[in-house]
Scaffold this active site. Structure first.
Site, PDB file in Angstrom:
ATOM      1  N   ASP A   2      -3.032  -7.540  -4.876  1.00 18.31           N
ATOM      2  CA  ASP A   2      -3.316  -6.319  -4.138  1.00 18.31           C
ATOM      3  C   ASP A   2      -3.873  -5.225  -5.050  1.00 18.31           C
ATOM      4  OD1 ASP A   2      -3.382  -5.328  -1.615  1.00 18.31           O
ATOM      5  OD2 ASP A   2      -1.221  -5.260  -1.329  1.00 18.31           O
TER       6      ASP A   2
ATOM      7  N   GLN B 192       0.647 -10.963  -3.217  1.00 17.34           N
ATOM      8  CA  GLN B 192      -0.733 -10.558  -2.967  1.00 17.34           C
ATOM      9  C   GLN B 192      -1.375 -10.037  -4.248  1.00 17.34           C
ATOM     10  OE1 GLN B 192       0.232  -7.680   0.209  1.00 17.34           O
ATOM     11  NE2 GLN B 192      -1.043  -8.885   1.566  1.00 17.34           N
TER      12      GLN B 192
ATOM     13  N   HIS C  12      -8.422  -0.801   0.503  1.00 20.31           N
ATOM     14  CA  HIS C  12      -7.442  -1.855   0.276  1.00 20.31           C
ATOM     15  C   HIS C  12      -8.230  -3.137  -0.022  1.00 20.31           C
ATOM     16  CE1 HIS C  12      -4.280   0.369   2.816  1.00 20.31           C
ATOM     17  NE2 HIS C  12      -5.412   1.001   3.097  1.00 20.31           N
TER      18      HIS C  12
ATOM     19  N   CYS D 184       0.792  -1.229   0.000  1.00 19.53           N
ATOM     20  CA  CYS D 184       0.000   0.000   0.000  1.00 19.53           C
ATOM     21  C   CYS D 184       0.830   1.289   0.000  1.00 19.53           C
ATOM     22  CB  CYS D 184      -1.020  -0.004   1.138  1.00 19.53           C
ATOM     23  SG  CYS D 184      -0.497  -0.721   2.682  1.00 19.53           S
TER      24      CYS D 184
END
Length: 622
Positions: free
Chosen positions: A362, A360, A493, A313
């Site tokens: 993500d 991930q 997220h 992030c």
């Protein structure tokens, strides 16, 4: 340890108060049965090993354990003796008595038990509970002890009324493991003995059958047998996965699937480095909270410290900051299959489900506050589509909010209320049930987790969606609004798979290694009956290969039945048998890995059917 006089009226109050310690979602009756069985097991162990030092013994999912410092490792004979002695204690119908004691009395009761004395000191200072868990500053616990028969323990309860309320034929000592005292590798290694307890013999037998099935499905065994992944702890390192070609195919197909869905929803792909300066993670707040689970900093460039990337992030935030953003630009959705590294303890890593390096799926969405609810719903819908496509339809949803007694969270009450309410508002449009659980939030915001049940009824936390007002503030993110003034965006997220390694490990066990046609590393094997059929088999394989099917020819010297068996062992969805008749008629005899024989059909018919199933990403074989 001597028996003391117990006040029935005060006992009733303490036992009623103890009920609040049953964790949410844990069946109260089973919790009390297992908690009581842990005490009974501790009594049996101390009788088998006089002078043993006891630590803690809580119920856990599907059972319980108790930690001991023993003079030697228990043998199978010891475990059998302990189990038999537990049954005898149970049949004695000994009552569980509880009373509150002073610090001084507790110290005297456990003067020969150093681990209990350490816990008592934590209780005395009001810092820790009976299990050594840190308590809020304003919560000062009572010190209570429970006694049955000759055994007394520092404990807050709850328990059954007497040992006879446990079925002797529903209790079993399971296994032995090592565990550091209080989970710290600097502390002594203790012997942890696991047990299980159920309401009756039938439930115990059902559980043991599930364990046997779980062993057969263990992704570590299947991963090796099916050449999906390998771990080389000596040369590469524990918890670092080597994806073999078969595993790489599965991972690639999952990534393609999600990338296609993301592109349809307006996500933009990004790539970020595997290392960054420590300052990035200090600014985000991750470093002080998760420092112990990060790899140690590397010192480079004149004493500047860098970290292996523990999360994605902060990098996506820095990409957002590269340009001045307008309200017209939002929402912005950055997506990356980003590899991160966490320093899990060596005793905790396990196959693909607990690793030190993982990728991930993500994404981080930056949106205006008025867009938050719609963006959140869109992420939920994407997550549900992922689950449906993989047959993961049995799940529950959990809204994780902050624990009001904890100080680990950042941000004001106002932004936490806004973020939590946004999640709850979005969930009103869905027909699945959810629970709200304190203490399950990320340190920067509340989240929605999907907890999936596999075919054995085991729970796995997979997809997660988090709402975050705090990191945009910590990094001073802005966009220019319609009023030509700077405003703060909200972040979401999300990771439907979570970790590719863990997700594939769970899938291996859920599917028993039998991946659906669209995911199977090898989708089709062509089996010539005799050498004279090899040329035709290769021509069939070449045709299917041209249609993007993953196919191979088994031209080994083995007999046909052995080739079929080998294909079934490798979980290949389709076996095409070709002999004289198939060569003459330009057909293939189709068999499924499930054992079903579909008979002969034209190659084109088979090709069209399988291509359709693969394109639809269905779980069906035919």
């Amino acid at each position: 340890m001597s028996t003391n006089v117990y006040d029935p009226e005060r006992e009733a109050e303490l036992k009623a108060e103890a009920e609040k310690y049953i964790p949410p979602g844990y069946d109260p009756d089973l919790y009390k049965i297992r908690h009581s069985a842990a005490h009974i097991m501790a009594q049996a162990v101390m009788e088998r090993f006089p002078g043993a030092r006891i630590a803690i013994g809580p119920p856990v999912k599907d059972g319980f354990y108790y930690d001991f410092e023993l003079p030697r490792s228990p043998t199978e004979e010891d475990l059998a003796w302990i189990e038999q002695r537990m049954k005898e204690i149970i049949k004695g119908k000994h009552r569980f008595h509880v009373r509150e004691v002073s610090v001084e009395e507790a110290r005297e009761l456990f003067k020969d038990q150093p681990y209990k004395l350490e816990l008592i000191e934590g209780l005395a200072r009001g810092q820790y509970d009976e299990y050594g868990n840190k308590l809020p500053e304003d919560q000062r616990p009572k010190i209570t002890v429970y006694q049955h028969d000759t055994f007394i323990d520092l404990c807050r309860g709850p328990h059954v009324e007497h040992t006879g309320q446990i079925k002797a034929n529903a209790v079993k000592v399971m296994r032995v493991a090592g565990a550091y005292w209080r989970g710290d590798e600097k502390n002594p290694m203790l012997t942890r003995i696991y047990g299980t307890a159920w309401r009756n013999r039938v439930e115990l037998e059902q559980y043991l059958k599930r364990l046997e099935e779980a062993k057969k499905r263990d992704h570590r065994r299947l991963g090796k047998d099916l050449a999906i992944f390998a771990i080389e702890p000596q040369m590469v390192g524990p918890g670092l996965v080597l994806w073999q070609p078969n595993g790489a195919v599965i991972r690639d197909q999952l990534e393609r699937f999600l990338k296609e869905e993301q592109i349809r929803r307006g996500y933009q792909p990004v790539y970020t480095p595997h290392i960054a300066k420590v300052e990035l993670f200090k600014t985000s707040g991750h470093y002080p909270y998760y420092k112990d689970s990060m790899f140690p900093p590397m010192v480079v460039d004149e004493n500047e410290e860098y970290l292996l990337k523990p999360m994605n992030c902060p990098f996506h935030i820095m990409i957002y900051k590269q340009h001045l953003r307008s309200y017209r630009d939002l929402p912005i959705r950055f997506a990356e299959f980003g590899t991160v590294y966490r320093f899990e303890q060596s005793g905790e890593v396990s196959g693909m489900t607990r690793v030190r390096g993982f990728t991930q799926d993500d994404a981080h969405l930056f949106c205006r506050p008025d867009q938050l609810e719609d963006e959140f719903k869109s992420v939920v819908e994407l997550t549900l589509k992922v689950f449906r496509s993989l047959g993961l339809t049995d799940f529950r949803a959990r809204v994780g909010v902050r624990d009001p007694e904890s100080d680990k969270y950042v941000g004001s009450d106002e932004v936490w209320e806004q973020a939590t309410q946004a999640i709850l508002n979005a969930l009103n449009d869905y027909d699945f049930d959810y629970t709200v659980e304190e203490g399950e939030a990320a340190f920067y915001g509340p989240k929605l987790d999907f907890v999936v049940n596999d075919v054995l009824g085991r729970e796995w936390q997979l997809g997660t969606v988090q709402v975050d007002y705090n990191l945009p503030q910590r990094f001073d993110l802005t966009y220019i609004g319609e009023d030509n003034q700077p405003h703060r965006p909200v972040m979401i997220h999300r990771a439907p798979f979570g970790s590719m390694e863990r997700f594939v490990g769970i899938l291996i066990e859920h599917l028993n290694g039998a991946f659906p046609p669209w995911l199977a590393p090898v989708q089709v094997v062509v089996i010539p009956i005799a050498d004279r059929h090899i040329e035709y088999a290769r021509s069939v394989a070449a045709r299917l290969f041209q249609q993007d099917l993953r196919v191979k020819v088994d031209d080994s010297a083995n007999r046909m039945n052995a080739k079929i068996r080998a294909a079934q062992m490798q979980k290949i969805p389709y076996m095409l048998i070709v002999g004289d008749k198939e060569v003459e008629e330009e057909t293939v005899a189709v068999r499924l890995r499930s054992g079903e024989d579909l008979g002969a059909m034209p190659v084109g018919e088979f090709e069209a059917k399988v291509r359709q199933l693969v394109a639809q990403r269905t779980m069906d074989l035919w």
